[in-house]
Each structure stands twice: as C-alpha cells, then as structure tokens.
Design a protein around this motif. Structure first.
Motif, PDB file in Angstrom:
ATOM      1  N   GLU A 143       0.834  -1.207   0.000  1.00  0.00           N
ATOM      2  CA  GLU A 143       0.000   0.000   0.000  1.00  0.00           C
ATOM      3  C   GLU A 143       0.871   1.260   0.000  1.00  0.00           C
ATOM      4  O   GLU A 143       0.578   2.231  -0.691  1.00  0.00           O
ATOM      5  CB  GLU A 143      -0.919   0.012   1.226  1.00  0.00           C
ATOM      6  N   VAL A 144       1.927   1.216   0.778  1.00  0.00           N
ATOM      7  CA  VAL A 144       2.831   2.364   0.832  1.00  0.00           C
ATOM      8  C   VAL A 144       3.420   2.629  -0.550  1.00  0.00           C
ATOM      9  O   VAL A 144       3.440   3.780  -1.026  1.00  0.00           O
ATOM     10  CB  VAL A 144       3.970   2.130   1.856  1.00  0.00           C
ATOM     11  N   LEU A 145       3.881   1.585  -1.224  1.00  0.00           N
ATOM     12  CA  LEU A 145       4.531   1.747  -2.529  1.00  0.00           C
ATOM     13  C   LEU A 145       3.538   2.135  -3.614  1.00  0.00           C
ATOM     14  O   LEU A 145       3.916   2.786  -4.599  1.00  0.00           O
ATOM     15  CB  LEU A 145       5.266   0.466  -2.893  1.00  0.00           C
ATOM     16  N   GLN A 146       2.280   1.755  -3.438  1.00  0.00           N
ATOM     17  CA  GLN A 146       1.267   2.222  -4.383  1.00  0.00           C
ATOM     18  C   GLN A 146       1.031   3.726  -4.223  1.00  0.00           C
ATOM     19  O   GLN A 146       0.821   4.443  -5.204  1.00  0.00           O
ATOM     20  CB  GLN A 146      -0.045   1.466  -4.173  1.00  0.00           C
ATOM     21  N   LEU A 147       1.059   4.184  -2.969  1.00  0.00           N
ATOM     22  CA  LEU A 147       0.873   5.617  -2.719  1.00  0.00           C
ATOM     23  C   LEU A 147       2.087   6.425  -3.146  1.00  0.00           C
ATOM     24  O   LEU A 147       1.957   7.552  -3.627  1.00  0.00           O
ATOM     25  CB  LEU A 147       0.587   5.848  -1.217  1.00  0.00           C
ATOM     26  N   ASP A 148       3.282   5.845  -2.958  1.00  0.00           N
ATOM     27  CA  ASP A 148       4.523   6.539  -3.320  1.00  0.00           C
ATOM     28  C   ASP A 148       5.592   5.508  -3.658  1.00  0.00           C
ATOM     29  O   ASP A 148       6.237   4.935  -2.769  1.00  0.00           O
ATOM     30  CB  ASP A 148       4.987   7.416  -2.154  1.00  0.00           C
ATOM     31  N   PRO A 149       5.804   5.231  -4.935  1.00  0.00           N
ATOM     32  CA  PRO A 149       6.780   4.204  -5.347  1.00  0.00           C
ATOM     33  C   PRO A 149       8.223   4.533  -4.985  1.00  0.00           C
ATOM     34  O   PRO A 149       9.102   3.664  -5.102  1.00  0.00           O
ATOM     35  CB  PRO A 149       6.609   4.162  -6.878  1.00  0.00           C
ATOM     36  N   ASN A 150       8.484   5.736  -4.557  1.00  0.00           N
ATOM     37  CA  ASN A 150       9.857   6.160  -4.292  1.00  0.00           C
ATOM     38  C   ASN A 150      10.294   5.974  -2.840  1.00  0.00           C
ATOM     39  O   ASN A 150      11.374   6.425  -2.459  1.00  0.00           O
ATOM     40  CB  ASN A 150      10.022   7.643  -4.675  1.00  0.00           C
ATOM     41  N   VAL A 151       9.475   5.334  -2.031  1.00  0.00           N
ATOM     42  CA  VAL A 151       9.836   5.121  -0.627  1.00  0.00           C
ATOM     43  C   VAL A 151      10.762   3.910  -0.549  1.00  0.00           C
ATOM     44  O   VAL A 151      10.314   2.757  -0.496  1.00  0.00           O
ATOM     45  CB  VAL A 151       8.579   4.924   0.252  1.00  0.00           C
ATOM     46  N   ARG A 152      12.070   4.154  -0.540  1.00  0.00           N
ATOM     47  CA  ARG A 152      13.053   3.074  -0.620  1.00  0.00           C
ATOM     48  C   ARG A 152      13.023   2.180   0.615  1.00  0.00           C
ATOM     49  O   ARG A 152      13.200   0.966   0.524  1.00  0.00           O
ATOM     50  CB  ARG A 152      14.448   3.670  -0.795  1.00  0.00           C
ATOM     51  N   GLU A 153      12.787   2.782   1.791  1.00  0.00           N
ATOM     52  CA  GLU A 153      12.788   1.948   2.993  1.00  0.00           C
ATOM     53  C   GLU A 153      11.621   0.970   2.983  1.00  0.00           C
ATOM     54  O   GLU A 153      11.717  -0.134   3.532  1.00  0.00           O
ATOM     55  CB  GLU A 153      12.766   2.820   4.258  1.00  0.00           C
ATOM     56  N   ALA A 154      10.513   1.356   2.314  1.00  0.00           N
ATOM     57  CA  ALA A 154       9.392   0.426   2.187  1.00  0.00           C
ATOM     58  C   ALA A 154       9.771  -0.725   1.251  1.00  0.00           C
ATOM     59  O   ALA A 154       9.391  -1.887   1.492  1.00  0.00           O
ATOM     60  CB  ALA A 154       8.163   1.151   1.662  1.00  0.00           C
ATOM     61  N   GLU A 155      10.522  -0.419   0.187  1.00  0.00           N
ATOM     62  CA  GLU A 155      10.997  -1.472  -0.721  1.00  0.00           C
ATOM     63  C   GLU A 155      11.893  -2.459   0.012  1.00  0.00           C
ATOM     64  O   GLU A 155      11.755  -3.691  -0.135  1.00  0.00           O
ATOM     65  CB  GLU A 155      11.785  -0.850  -1.882  1.00  0.00           C
ATOM     66  N   GLN A 156      12.824  -1.930   0.804  1.00  0.00           N
ATOM     67  CA  GLN A 156      13.747  -2.795   1.541  1.00  0.00           C
ATOM     68  C   GLN A 156      13.002  -3.665   2.547  1.00  0.00           C
ATOM     69  O   GLN A 156      13.282  -4.864   2.674  1.00  0.00           O
ATOM     70  CB  GLN A 156      14.794  -1.932   2.248  1.00  0.00           C
ATOM     71  N   GLU A 157      12.042  -3.065   3.236  1.00  0.00           N
ATOM     72  CA  GLU A 157      11.259  -3.840   4.206  1.00  0.00           C
ATOM     73  C   GLU A 157      10.437  -4.918   3.501  1.00  0.00           C
ATOM     74  O   GLU A 157      10.298  -6.035   4.006  1.00  0.00           O
ATOM     75  CB  GLU A 157      10.328  -2.905   5.002  1.00  0.00           C
ATOM     76  N   LEU A 158       9.891  -4.578   2.343  1.00  0.00           N
ATOM     77  CA  LEU A 158       9.081  -5.557   1.613  1.00  0.00           C
ATOM     78  C   LEU A 158       9.916  -6.759   1.202  1.00  0.00           C
ATOM     79  O   LEU A 158       9.459  -7.911   1.302  1.00  0.00           O
ATOM     80  CB  LEU A 158       8.450  -4.890   0.385  1.00  0.00           C
ATOM     81  N   GLN A 159      11.141  -6.509   0.760  1.00  0.00           N
ATOM     82  CA  GLN A 159      12.026  -7.627   0.408  1.00  0.00           C
ATOM     83  C   GLN A 159      12.293  -8.510   1.623  1.00  0.00           C
ATOM     84  O   GLN A 159      12.241  -9.743   1.538  1.00  0.00           O
ATOM     85  CB  GLN A 159      13.346  -7.084  -0.153  1.00  0.00           C
ATOM     86  N   GLU A 160      12.581  -7.882   2.743  1.00  0.00           N
ATOM     87  CA  GLU A 160      12.881  -8.643   3.953  1.00  0.00           C
ATOM     88  C   GLU A 160      11.658  -9.419   4.436  1.00  0.00           C
ATOM     89  O   GLU A 160      11.762 -10.598   4.811  1.00  0.00           O
ATOM     90  CB  GLU A 160      13.363  -7.688   5.049  1.00  0.00           C
TER      91      GLU A 160
END
Length: 386
Positions: free
Chosen positions: A355-372
């Motif tokens: 949901e975070v990345l849909q609202l803002d794809p540029n949130v890198r910490e959300a990307e890293q957390e999603l991978q983990e």
C-alpha cells in the motif's frame, strides 16, 4: 517515513502585575504635596476612611457567590476567564471574605499575570481582578498600590463604580483630598445612592474650605462628565444576550487554551523522540490524544514510540486509528507494516508495505522492508509445511 518534524515554538510573554497611568502614585507624588493635609477628622478615635474600610463590605469586598467558604464553588465560571484563572479569582474572593487579605492579593496577582501571559481579551474581567486586588491593598493600608490598581481598572473600563470608590477612599486616606473629592463626585454621577460618597463629600468639603478658603473649588481638578450609558441607580442583571456572549467568549478561550496546550505537548514529544526518550515521548503524545483525538499525526508519532518500545499491538492500534482519520496516510501504513512484522504477521505486513509503494513508489525503505518481509513470509510458510 521519518519522525514528526518539530514546529517552532511560540514566544510567551510574562506580564507584570502593576501598571502606571494617570492617577498612579508615581504620577501624583508632586500633586500630593500641593493638596491640603490638615489634621484628619476622627470618629470615636478612628479616621473615617479606616473605619469604613472595615465596615462597608458591600462597597469594598470583591463580588462573589455564596456567603462563606463552605458555600464557595472554587470551580465556578468567572466571566470569560479560562477555568484555571477563574479558580484563582474565586480563591481570592474566598480568602478575602475570610479576612486573609495578603493571601487573596496573591491569588488576584496570579490571575492578572495569567491573563497577561495567556493573552486573555476580556477587559471587564481583568478590570474586576485589578479592582479586587485594589480592595486587598486598601484593607492592608497600602493606599498607593490601591490607587495604581484602581487606575488600571478604570483604563480598562472607564467609570466603573467600585474602582472609583476605592480610589477615592485611598486618596482620602493619603490626605489627597482634591483627588478624593473628584472621584467621590464621579461616583455620585454614576450612582447617586452611594451613601459613603455623600458622607465623604460632606467631610472633605469642610476640610477644603478650611484649607483653601471660599475659592476652594477653583483648585479642584476637572470633574469628568459621566455619560448616560454609565449612570445607574442600581445594579442591573446582565441580559440574556450578554450572558450568551460571555459564554461564547469563554468557549473560544477554552478552545484556544486547549490548542496551545496540545501544540506544546506535541513539540515536547517530538523533542523527546529526537533524544531517543521514547517512553517519555509516548506519554506526551498520550496527553495530546486526550486533548484532541482527531489529529492523525499524534497517532503515527505515538505508534513510532510503541515500535521502539517493542509494543507492537499498541503500535498497530494507533496506526488503525490514524488510517480511520486519513485513509491514505503513508506513515500509518508503513508503521503498521512494522508492527505486523513485530507480531510475525508477515502477510499483513507485506500488504501494508505494498500500500505504501502504491501511494509513493519512491519510498526506498518500504521497498527494503518488503524484500525482507517477503523472505520471512516464505520461511514461515516453509516451516509450517515442514
């Protein structure tokens, strides 16, 4: 996804409790030396002003409800004063009735300083506070400060009867008979039924004739003309419109005070977060919620504290509350994802991070957390299958 940013704190002002103006002791020292200062007339061995200060409670005592301490509601409303300042005024009234004039004076002083510090915009209520404190000074024989407070009260509400009467009595006690005469005559323009003013005019007139001769009136200061709107013969009850307006002002002032308190607590919480003091910060934000439960940022800020304290369930609940207020709040989704992760609910965590990345794809910490979290989710599924 960082911490809440601190807002610049507003500047507070500390107001003094005394004000100078026309008729204050400092302004009239020279005038006093020019006025008659003959022997004070005595009644039964006591100067009339001193005797009246003790006897005429209707003219001197602060106005308050009840007949004694046992009937005094200290939390009763007092005009447009905020509740803490209204309580100080009520406490002052109670102490005055009990003859504790010094303690009453302190309460009125605290209320006056509080009004100045908090920017209370109610000349009528502040006038009463100065007038009440003047009554304390008069009771304690401090005529100079009584005059100063009465003058300030009259600057706020010209032709108020009680400050005029108290100032007249203070002038008379200092033998400043011309000024006392003018104030007593002004009192009688406002309310001709004030017997104390009639008696004092009669007494002072004799003194002035004795000192200045037949031309004594020419040496008097100008007596102001009281407008018809200020003249009265009895105290009238305020109209329903006036009472309604006072109540509305009181509500506005209460809301202003609540907002100011909320802002201060939030700033203190933000500072504590920066210092890593998450328990203390959480407590500040909890106080904020009690004052204003509709502010989304307070829930996300407190959720951060709960995460740092490993209190994941409470962090999740605060994020739920934030999303009810702002359904597209990125911080709420991100911090709820971390709470789900702490609770080992990796699937829900993954959903919130998406949901975070849909609202803002540029949130890198959300990307890293999603991978983990994706790795953790796979491991948990494999463990469950095994």
């Amino acid at each position: 996804m960082g911490n809440a940013q601190k807002k610049a704190p507003g500047k507070g002002e500390e107001g003094g409790s005394h004000h100078s103006g026309p008729g204050t002791p400092g302004a009239n020292r020279s005038a006093r030396s020019q006025e008659p200062s003959g022997k004070k007339p005595e009644v039964n061995g006591t100067h009339p002003v001193e005797r009246r200060v003790g006897e005429e409670s209707q003219s001197i005592s602060p106005t308050s409800s009840g007949t004694g301490a046992e009937n005094c509601n200290l939390d009763a409303p007092a005009g447009a004063l905020p509740p803490p300042l209204a309580r100080l005024k009520n406490e002052g009234n109670m102490l005055f009735k009990n003859g504790q004039f010094g303690d009453a004076l302190d309460k009125y002083t605290q209320a006056i300083e509080g009004c100045e510090r908090e920017g209370v915009d109610s000349p009528e209520d502040i006038c009463i506070l100065y007038s009440n404190r003047a009554a304390c000074y008069l009771k304690d024989g401090n005529s100079s400060d009584c005059i100063q407070d009465c003058t300030r009260a009259l600057e706020l509400r010209p032709f108020s009867l009680k400050p005029l009467l108290r100032r007249a009595m203070a002038y008379e006690s200092l033998e400043r008979y011309r000024k006392a005469y003018v104030d007593y005559k002004t009192v009688l323009q406002i309310d001709v039924s004030v017997q104390a003013a009639h008696d004092s005019i009669h007494r002072i007139t004799k003194l002035l004739i004795e000192e200045d001769g037949p031309d004594w009136r020419e040496k008097l200061p100008e007596i102001p003309v009281v407008p018809l709107s200020a003249q009265q013969h009895r105290r009238e009850e305020p109209s329903a419109e006036v009472l309604q307006a006072r109540a509305a002002r009181a509500e506005q002032e209460k809301a202003r005070q609540t907002e100011a308190r909320f802002t201060l607590l939030k700033q203190e919480g933000n500072e504590l977060v920066k210092k890593g003091q998450f328990q203390s910060a959480m407590e500040k934000y909890s106080e904020c919620v009690k004052l204003k439960s509709s502010e989304c940022s307070i829930y996300t800020n407190r959720a951060l504290c709960y995460l740092k304290l490993d209190r994941y369930e409470e962090a999740k609940q605060d994020c739920d509350s934030a999303l009810q207020i702002e359904p597209a709040n990125k911080k709420a989704f991100y911090r709820r994802a971390l709470a789900h992760k702490g609770l080992k609910d990796y699937l829900s965590s993954s959903t919130d991070l998406q949901e975070v990345l849909q609202l803002d794809p540029n949130v890198r910490e959300a990307e890293q957390e999603l991978q983990e979290v994706t790795v953790l989710l796979r491991e948990s599924l494999l463990t469950a299958q095994g």
